[in-house]
Scaffold this motif. Structure first.
Motif, PDB file in Angstrom:
ATOM      1  N   THR A  15       9.489   5.145   9.657  1.00 28.85           N
ATOM      2  CA  THR A  15      10.390   5.915  10.508  1.00 28.85           C
ATOM      3  C   THR A  15      10.879   5.040  11.655  1.00 28.85           C
ATOM      4  O   THR A  15      10.070   4.454  12.381  1.00 28.85           O
ATOM      5  CB  THR A  15       9.694   7.162  11.078  1.00 28.85           C
ATOM      6  OG1 THR A  15       9.222   7.970   9.991  1.00 28.85           O
ATOM      7  CG2 THR A  15      10.646   7.987  11.929  1.00 28.85           C
ATOM      8  N   ASP A  28      13.748   5.215  14.850  1.00 28.08           N
ATOM      9  CA  ASP A  28      14.666   6.088  15.588  1.00 28.08           C
ATOM     10  C   ASP A  28      14.708   7.493  14.985  1.00 28.08           C
ATOM     11  O   ASP A  28      15.772   8.114  14.895  1.00 28.08           O
ATOM     12  CB  ASP A  28      16.074   5.498  15.609  1.00 28.08           C
ATOM     13  CG  ASP A  28      16.201   4.308  16.547  1.00 28.08           C
ATOM     14  OD1 ASP A  28      17.184   3.577  16.433  1.00 28.08           O
ATOM     15  OD2 ASP A  28      15.302   4.123  17.400  1.00 28.08           O
ATOM     16  N   GLY A  29      13.567   7.961  14.529  1.00 32.32           N
ATOM     17  CA  GLY A  29      13.498   9.289  13.948  1.00 32.32           C
ATOM     18  C   GLY A  29      14.073   9.390  12.556  1.00 32.32           C
ATOM     19  O   GLY A  29      14.167  10.487  12.000  1.00 32.32           O
ATOM     20  N   MET A  30      14.474   8.262  11.982  1.00 37.03           N
ATOM     21  CA  MET A  30      15.086   8.255  10.648  1.00 37.03           C
ATOM     22  C   MET A  30      14.093   7.697   9.632  1.00 37.03           C
ATOM     23  O   MET A  30      13.504   6.639   9.834  1.00 37.03           O
ATOM     24  CB  MET A  30      16.350   7.396  10.660  1.00 37.03           C
ATOM     25  CG  MET A  30      17.211   7.528   9.421  1.00 37.03           C
ATOM     26  SD  MET A  30      18.059   9.111   9.314  1.00 37.03           S
ATOM     27  CE  MET A  30      19.229   8.940  10.681  1.00 37.03           C
ATOM     28  N   ARG A  31      13.930   8.421   8.508  1.00 35.30           N
ATOM     29  CA  ARG A  31      13.021   7.975   7.453  1.00 35.30           C
ATOM     30  C   ARG A  31      13.717   6.950   6.569  1.00 35.30           C
ATOM     31  O   ARG A  31      14.784   7.201   6.005  1.00 35.30           O
ATOM     32  CB  ARG A  31      12.574   9.173   6.600  1.00 35.30           C
ATOM     33  CG  ARG A  31      11.649   8.813   5.419  1.00 35.30           C
ATOM     34  CD  ARG A  31      11.306  10.070   4.631  1.00 35.30           C
ATOM     35  NE  ARG A  31      10.393   9.813   3.521  1.00 35.30           N
ATOM     36  CZ  ARG A  31      10.758   9.505   2.281  1.00 35.30           C
ATOM     37  NH1 ARG A  31      12.047   9.405   1.988  1.00 35.30           N
ATOM     38  NH2 ARG A  31       9.848   9.315   1.341  1.00 35.30           N
ATOM     39  N   GLY A  42      19.033   6.811   6.447  1.00 35.53           N
ATOM     40  CA  GLY A  42      17.874   7.555   5.968  1.00 35.53           C
ATOM     41  C   GLY A  42      17.764   7.516   4.456  1.00 35.53           C
ATOM     42  O   GLY A  42      18.721   7.199   3.735  1.00 35.53           O
ATOM     43  N   HIS A  83      17.492  -2.533  14.414  1.00 38.42           N
ATOM     44  CA  HIS A  83      17.373  -1.578  15.520  1.00 38.42           C
ATOM     45  C   HIS A  83      18.099  -2.103  16.752  1.00 38.42           C
ATOM     46  O   HIS A  83      18.667  -1.329  17.536  1.00 38.42           O
ATOM     47  CB  HIS A  83      15.898  -1.332  15.831  1.00 38.42           C
ATOM     48  CG  HIS A  83      15.673  -0.386  16.970  1.00 38.42           C
ATOM     49  ND1 HIS A  83      16.076   0.930  16.933  1.00 38.42           N
ATOM     50  CD2 HIS A  83      15.087  -0.561  18.188  1.00 38.42           C
ATOM     51  CE1 HIS A  83      15.744   1.534  18.067  1.00 38.42           C
ATOM     52  NE2 HIS A  83      15.145   0.635  18.846  1.00 38.42           N
TER      53      HIS A  83
END
Length: 579
Positions: A103, A105-108, A77, A6
Motif C-alpha cells: 500500500t 498513499d492509500g493505494m493497493r 491501484g 512516490h
C-alpha cells in the motif's frame, strides 16, 4: 522504485533492468477511461505472465510493480487477488511467482517477484525474451544458454564442447526436422532452415560454431548404444527381438529408431462395444504414454553412468518396461512424480522440449497417468531400484470399453483431460468409496489441493447427472456413472476387468466392503451397505446378518433407525485390504 515513483519520478526514468512498472491490461474503457479493477482479470493475467517470463529469463530475475500508469507513474491501484494471479501465471508459463500486495498513499499495488529460471521460459507467443535496460528484448536459446553457462556453469549439458556443426549427423538433422514438422506452434523452425539455423534455434550452437554438450550428444554420432530395446514373449521367456547395436548413430537417431521399433510392436486392437458404442481402433498401449516413458528415461537419466537405457517389450502382457541409470533427484520420488518438477540437466530437457519430443517439464508424466487410466489400464509403475536406477512399467492390452464410455461422457469435455478427475474415477471404479485423505496419496497432492480436485470432479456431469455423489463423509460414483458403465458391459464382464467389484457382491465381497467402511467408521448400517453395493435394503441387511453369524460383525445397541453393526473379532483379526 516505489520511493522514486512516490516522489514523482517518471517510470521511464525510475525503471531498472530488474524492476518494471505495469498497468493492468483490460482496465481502460472508451476514450481511455479507467475502469474499476477486478479480483480476477484474465487479460491482466495473460499480460503479466509474459512479463514474468521475460524477468525469469533475465539473469538475477526481477520484479513487476502492478497498478502504475506507464506514462505518468500515477498510482492506479490493483484489485487482482494474489493467489489467483499466481496460479493463472503458473498455468500460462509454468512459473509460480511470489505475489505481494503493498500500500502506497492509500493505494493497493501488487509486486510480482520472478526468480531467475534454470532454463529458458517461453512467453504466451512462444518467444524467449529478457530484460535489456528497461525493456524486454528477444534472445535466442543459444545466447541464453551461453550466458547461463558463463554465469553459473552448473549444468554440464550446457557446457561448450570441441564439436562443431560440421560434425552433426545428417540423419540427426532429418530426425529433428521430422519431429519439428509435426508441430506448427509458435517458434516452429521451417523445414528448409540451414543446419546452422536449425541448431541455433534449438539453443545448442555457440556463436563460434561450437556445440553445447547437449547438442553434441543429441546430434553427433555416438561410440555406443544409448537405448537398448528388446522384445520377449513373457517374463523370463524367449527373446522375440534382440537389441540392436546402435553405436555410430546420434542420440536423436537412436531415439527415432527405437520409436519406430516400438511402433511396430505396439499393434492396434479393433474394438466394438454394445448399444451403439462406436467401433474404434486403439493401440495396445497409448502411444503418448510409451513415448513419455522412453523419453523421460533418456532426458532425466544420469549421463555420467555408461549403461544404456534398457527398454523391454513384453508381448503377452502388452507391457513396456524402461530402466534408466540414476535414481530420483531434486527431491523427487515415486510418490510425488505428479506434482514435483525437476530436471537433472535443464539444457538437455529444454532441447528435447524445443524438438517437441517432450511436454513442458513434468506435464508428460501427468498425461502418461491419464492416458493409461482413462482406458481402464493400471496407472504406471515407477520405482527406484538399487544401482541406482529408475524403472517405469506400463501394462496395457485390450482397453476396458465401459471405462472409455464413461470417460467420453464426462462433461465439460475439458475434464476428460484432467488427470485428477481420471485418477479419482479410476479409484472409485475399484473401491466403493473414497475420502479426501485417501485421495491425497492417489493424487500426490496436499489436502487443500485434493479438496480442490474433488470439487472439480463433483462439478462434472454424466449426461445431466453428477459424476460423483456425496454420502456422509465419503464420495461414491453416482448412479448415472454406474449406468454408463453397465450400458456397455454386463456385471460379470465388469467384474472380470476389475471394475465395480463391490456392486451386488457375494458374501466375500460384502466382507471386503464392510471391512473398508469400518476401517474409518465406528458403525455400519444396512443403509450404508445398500448404498455402497447397489443392493436393496433387505438384501443388504441379509448380507450383514450373515457376516454377523460368521463372527465378522457384531450387532450394536439400538433398534429401528439406530440399528447398526460394529466390527467383530473376526473382522478385526484379519488385515485390512483394498476392495
Amino acid at each position: 522504485m516505489l520511493a522514486k515513483l512516490h516522489a514523482g519520478v517518471l517510470p521511464d526514468e525510475a525503471e531498472r533492468q530488474h524492476v518494471d512498472c505495469k498497468e493492468e491490461a483490460g482496465r481502460r474503457g472508451a476514450g481511455g477511461v479507467l475502469l474499476p479493477g477486478k479480483p480476477q482479470n484474465l487479460a491482466a493475467a495473460d499480460q503479466l505472465a509474459s512479463e514474468v517470463a521475460c524477468l525469469a529469463n533475465t539473469p538475477g530475475g526481477g520484479a513487476l510493480i502492478v497498478g502504475v500508469e506507464d506514462s505518468t507513474g500515477r498510482f492506479l491501484g490493483a484489485a487482482l487477488e494474489e493467489d489467483w494471479l499466481r496460479h493463472r501465471i503458473y498455468e500460462r508459463v509454468g512459473l509460480a511467482p511470489a505475489v505481494e500486495a503493498v500500500t502506497v498513499d492509500g493505494m493497493r499495488l501488487l509486486v510480482v517477484y520472478a526468480a531467475e529460471a534454470r532454463e529458458p521460459v517461453e512467453d504466451l507467443k512462444g518467444r524467449i525474451r529478457w530484460r535489456a535496460g528497461g525493456h524486454c528484448e528477444p534472445v535466442d536459446r543459444a545466447e541464453w544458454w551461453l550466458h547461463r553457462q558463463n554465469v553459473t556453469g552448473h549444468d554440464p549439458m550446457a557446457a561448450v564442447t570441441d564439436h562443431t556443426y560440421l560434425e552433426v549427423s545428417p540423419g540427426a538433422v532429418a530426425a529433428a526436422q521430422r519431429y519439428l514438422s509435426s508441430s506448427s506452434g509458435p517458434g516452429a523452425t521451417p523445414r528448409s532452415a540451414s543446419v546452422r539455423d536449425l541448431l541455433n534455434s534449438l539453443g545448442v550452437l555457440r556463436p563460434d560454431g561450437k556445440l553445447s554438450q547437449a547438442g553434441a550428444l543429441t546430434f553427433c554420432p555416438a561410440d555406443r548404444t544409448y537405448l537398448s530395446l528388446s522384445a520377449i514373449d513373457v517374463e523370463g521367456g524367449d527373446v522375440l527381438l534382440p537389441p540392436l547395436d546402435l553405436s555410430g548413430l546420434s542420440l536423436l537417431e537412436q531415439v527415432a529408431a527405437v520409436e519406430d521399433r516400438l511402433d511396430a510392436l505396439n499393434t492396434s486392437l479393433r474394438l466394438e462395444g454394445r448399444q451403439g458404442f462406436a467401433v474404434t481402433s486403439v493401440r495396445r498401449l497409448p502411444e503418448g504414454a510409451v513415448r513419455e516413458a522412453v523419453l523421460n528415461g533418456v532426458v532425466h537419466r544420469d549421463w555420467m553412468q555408461p549403461d544404456p537405457v534398457v527398454i523391454t517389450w513384453i508381448d503377452a502382457d502388452s507391457a513396456v518396461q524402461v530402466v534408466s541409470p540414476g535414481g530420483f533427484v531434486g527431491g523427487m520420488n515415486a510418490g510425488n512424480v505428479l506434482t514435483q518438477r525437476y530436471a537433472r540437466y535443464p539444457a538437455l530437457a529444454d532441447l528435447f522440449r524445443a524438438l517437441h519430443l517432450v511436454e513442458k517439464q513434468g506435464l508428460g508424466v501427468d498425461r502418461m497417468y491419464r492416458d493409461m487410466v482413462t482406458l481402464g489400464h493400471r496407472p504406471p509403475v515407477l520405482v527406484e531400484e538399487e544401482g541406482p536406477r529408475v524403472r517405469v512399467r506400463l501394462t496395457g492390452g485390450r482397453p476396458v470399453l465401459p471405462v472409455m464410455n464413461l470417460v467420453t461422457r464426462i462433461q465439460p469435455n475439458i475434464r476428460q483431460r484432467d488427470v485428477r478427475v481420471a485418477l479419482i474415477v479410476y479409484t472409485l471404479l475399484r473401491e466403493p468409496f473414497v475420502t479426501a485423505e485417501r485421495l491425497t496419496g492417489v493424487l500426490q497432492r496436499s489436502s487443500d489441493e485434493t479438496a480442490e480436485a474433488l470439487e472439480a470432479a463433483a462439478e462434472c456431469l454424466v449426461g445431466d447427472e453428477p459424476l460423483l455423489a456425496h454420502y456422509k463423509d465419503v464420495w461414491v460414483l453416482s448412479d448415472a456413472a454406474v449406468a454408463a458403465l453397465e450400458a456397455v458391459a454386463d456385471r460379470d464382464e465388469l467384474r472380470r476387468r476389475g471394475v465395480l467389484p463391490y456392486i451386488k457382491p457375494d458374501i466375500t465381497g460384502a466382507e471386503a466392503v464392510s471391512r473398508k467402511w469400518l476401517s474409518i467408521h465406528d458403525r455400519y448400517t444396512s443403509g450404508d451397505h445398500a448404498l455402497l453395493t447397489g443392493l436393496t435394503t433387505t438384501g443388504a441387511r441379509g448380507q450383514l446378518e450373515r457376516l454377523e453369524r460368521d463372527g465378522l460383525l457384531i450387532r450394536g445397541e439400538g433398534a429401528g433407525r439406530n440399528s447398526h453393526f460394529i466390527a467383530g473379532p473376526g473382522l478385526k483379526q484379519t488385515p485390512d485390504s483394498t476392495v
